[in-house]
Design a protein around this motif. Structure first.
Motif, PDB file in Angstrom:
ATOM      1  N   HIS A   1       0.548   3.611  -2.234  1.00 39.16           N
ATOM      2  CA  HIS A   1      -0.391   4.687  -2.591  1.00 39.16           C
ATOM      3  C   HIS A   1       0.293   5.896  -3.226  1.00 39.16           C
ATOM      4  O   HIS A   1      -0.033   7.048  -2.901  1.00 39.16           O
TER       5      HIS A   1
ATOM      6  N   ASP B   1       0.810  -1.220   0.000  1.00 40.80           N
ATOM      7  CA  ASP B   1       0.000   0.000   0.000  1.00 40.80           C
ATOM      8  C   ASP B   1       0.852   1.283   0.000  1.00 40.80           C
ATOM      9  O   ASP B   1       0.784   2.092   0.910  1.00 40.80           O
TER      10      ASP B   1
ATOM     11  N   HIS C   1      -7.349  -0.323  -5.153  1.00 43.07           N
ATOM     12  CA  HIS C   1      -7.243   0.991  -5.795  1.00 43.07           C
ATOM     13  C   HIS C   1      -6.856   0.900  -7.268  1.00 43.07           C
ATOM     14  O   HIS C   1      -7.018   1.843  -8.006  1.00 43.07           O
TER      15      HIS C   1
ATOM     16  N   ASP D   1      -2.077  -1.989  -4.140  1.00 41.38           N
ATOM     17  CA  ASP D   1      -2.163  -0.541  -3.902  1.00 41.38           C
ATOM     18  C   ASP D   1      -0.794   0.147  -3.946  1.00 41.38           C
ATOM     19  O   ASP D   1      -0.471   0.968  -3.096  1.00 41.38           O
TER      20      ASP D   1
ATOM     21  N   HIS E   1      -4.393  -0.705   6.448  1.00 39.24           N
ATOM     22  CA  HIS E   1      -3.296   0.259   6.465  1.00 39.24           C
ATOM     23  C   HIS E   1      -2.505   0.321   7.760  1.00 39.24           C
ATOM     24  O   HIS E   1      -1.632   1.149   7.913  1.00 39.24           O
TER      25      HIS E   1
ATOM     26  N   HIS F   1      -4.099  -3.983   1.759  1.00 41.17           N
ATOM     27  CA  HIS F   1      -5.431  -3.389   1.977  1.00 41.17           C
ATOM     28  C   HIS F   1      -5.622  -2.724   3.331  1.00 41.17           C
ATOM     29  O   HIS F   1      -6.143  -1.626   3.418  1.00 41.17           O
TER      30      HIS F   1
END
Ligand SMILES: [Mn+2]
Length: 400
Positions: free
Chosen positions: A10, A8, A98, A43, A200, A198
Motif C-alpha cells: 500500500h 499489500d 487497489h 496491492d 490485512h 487482500h
C-alpha cells in the motif's frame, strides 16, 4: 528454494504515508536477504493511479531490490494474454483490488513490469529456476467475484513442478460476510502452495489439503482489532514445506475498548487520557491508538458533549488517535433520532414543515398570492420529475 511472500505494501497510503514506504522497504530488504524469490500477491500501491511521487517510491524500491544478488532466475514465462516478462529477476507480482483497472488497461503493476522492475504474472505462469530446481507461479490479479469464477476453469493444470497459485481475493471461509465471495474449495486444485493478499492480517489456512498463506499488509490501514499483531512476511521453503513469519519493524498499534457507565465529559476525559498516556509510555515510537468507547452516558449529557476533539489535540504529537464513539449509547440523541424518524418537529410533520418552507419561499418571490401553494407542493412532491413539471406548468397556465 525459498520463497518470500510479501503482500499489500500500500505505498502511497495517505494516512501513514511515511510508514507505508519505510515498512515496505524493510520488508523487501529482509525478503531479498532471506529468500531466493519474492512473490507479491497484490496491492503494492494504494491506488490504481498513483501520483508521480508514489510511482518514484515504487521505482526506487524495486530498482534497489532488483539490483541485489539473486541466485534464482525466471527461465520461462507463459502468458495467456500475450504479455511478456522484461526481466528474469524473480520478483513476481499481481495487481490487487487497489490497482484494478478495466481489463486490458495498464495498471501500476503492469507499468513496473514493462519497465523490467518485476514480473506481472497475472494469468501467466512464471518458472523460477535455481540450481536445477524449478518452481512455477501462476497468478490471478484482484478480480471481481464473477470474473474470478469464470476464469478459474481456465487455470492451467500444474505440471509436476512445485507449483504456487497466487491470488488477491476475499475468501468466504475467512471473511464470512458476503455470499459472493469465493470459497476455498472453488480455488483450482493441484497446486502445492496457495498465497493470497487482500486480507490485512496474517492468516494460515488449508486449501485442498495444502497450505494457504496470507502474510497481511506491511502497513496498518484498517485499524481493525485483528491488526494489532506485528506486520511482516512469510518465507516458505519448497524443499521442506516449512515456513516462518518474519516480523518487520512496524508502528505499534493498540486497539482498546473503554466501557463507561453513566459517562460524563470529565469521566470520559480522565479515563481516556489515563489509558492513552499509559499506551504512549509503553511504546518507544509514536503509536497508533484506536479507542472504541462503549457503555452509556449520564442523563443530561449527549455523545457530542464528550470532549473528543480536545483529547485529539492534546495527543496530536504523541499518538495517532482514532476514537470510535458509535458504541456509546446516547439516550437523548437516540430519542431525537426517533422523533426525526417519526417525522415530528414539535407538532409539525415533515410534510407540514416542507410546505411551510415552500410557502415562505414563494412569498419571497412574490408568487404566493396567485398560486395554490398546497396544490403545487403536492404536484411537485408526489409525481415523477417529468409528470411533476408538466402538471406544474398546467397549473401556471391556468393562473394567466
Ligand atoms: Mn490491500
Amino acid at each position: 528454494m525459498k520463497l518470500a511472500i510479501v503482500s499489500d505494501l500500500h505505498i502511497g497510503y495517505e494516512r501513514f504515508y511515511e510508514d507505508a514506504y519505510i515498512q515496505a522497504k524493510e520488508a523487501l530488504d529482509m525478503a531479498s536477504a532471506a529468500a531466493d524469490a519474492v512473490l507479491l500477491p497484490g496491492d503494492i500501491f494504494d491506488r490504481r493511479n498513483p501520483k508521480p511521487e508514489v510511482m518514484a517510491q515504487a521505482v526506487n524500491l524495486f530498482r534497489d531490490l532488483k539490483e541485489k544478488k539473486w541466485n534464482a532466475r525466471v527461465s520461462e514465462f507463459r502468458s495467456t494474454r500475450g504479455a511478456k516478462a522484461y526481466t528474469d529477476v524473480p520478483i513476481i507480482a499481481i495487481p490487487g483490488t487497489h490497482e484494478r483497472t478495466m481489463e486490458g488497461r495498464e495498471n501500476p503493476i503492469s507499468v513496473l513490469a514493462l519497465a523490467g522492475l518485476l514480473i506481472d504474472t497475472s494469468e501467466a505462469t512464471s518458472i523460477i529456476e535455481k540450481d536445477g530446481e524449478m518452481v512455477s507461479v501462476y497468478g490471478m490479479g484482484g478480480l471481481s467475484e464473477e470474473t474470478i469464477r469464470e476464469k478459474i476453469p481456465d487455470v492451467p493444470k500444474p505440471e509436476g513442478l512445485f507449483s504456487v497459485f497466487m491470488f488477491h481475493q476475499s475468501v468466504y471461509e475467512l471473511l464470512p460476510f458476503n455470499d459472493h465471495f469465493i470459497h476455498l474449495e472453488d480455488l483450482p486444485a493441484g497446486f502445492d502452495l496457495y498465497i493470497d493478499g487482500h486480507i490485512h492480517n496474517k492468516i494460515i489456512e488449508k486449501v485442498h489439503e495444502k497450505e494457504l498463506l496470507i502474510p497481511g499488509s506491511t502497513v496498518l490501514t484498517q485499524l481493525k482489532e485483528s491488526e494489532q499483531e506485528p506486520k511482516g512476511f512469510f518465507v516458505y521453503d519448497t524443499e521442506t514445506g516449512k515456513y516462518e513469519f518474519r516480523k518487520i519493524n512496524s508502528r505499534p498499534f493498540v486497539f482498546l475498548d473503554l466501557e463507561f457507565e453513566d459517562a460524563t465529559p470529565e469521566l470520559f476525559s480522565s479515563r481516556a487520557e489515563m489509558e492513552i498516556e499509559r499506551i504512549i509510555k509503553s511504546n518507544s515510537t509514536k503509536p497508533i491508538i484506536k479507542l472504541r468507547i462503549k457503555g452509556n452516558i449520564m442523563k443530561g449529557f449527549k455523545s457530542i458533549d464528550m470532549p473528543v476533539r480536545a483529547l485529539r489535540s492534546k495527543f496530536l504529537d504523541s499518538a495517532f488517535l482514532e476514537i470510535d464513539m458509535s458504541k456509546l449509547a446516547d439516550i437523548e440523541t437516540q430519542e431525537s433520532i426517533e422523533e426525526l424518524r417519526e417525522g415530528k418537529f414539535g407538532n409539525m410533520s415533515v410534510k407540514e414543515m416542507g410546505m411551510s418552507l415552500f410557502s415562505s419561499k414563494l412569498k419571497e418571490s412574490g408568487m404566493e398570492s396567485k398560486i395554490n401553494y398546497v396544490e403545487l407542493f403536492n404536484i411537485l412532491s408526489t409525481n415523477k420529475k417529468e409528470t411533476a413539471l408538466k402538471e406544474a406548468m398546467e397549473l401556471f397556465e391556468n393562473i394567466k
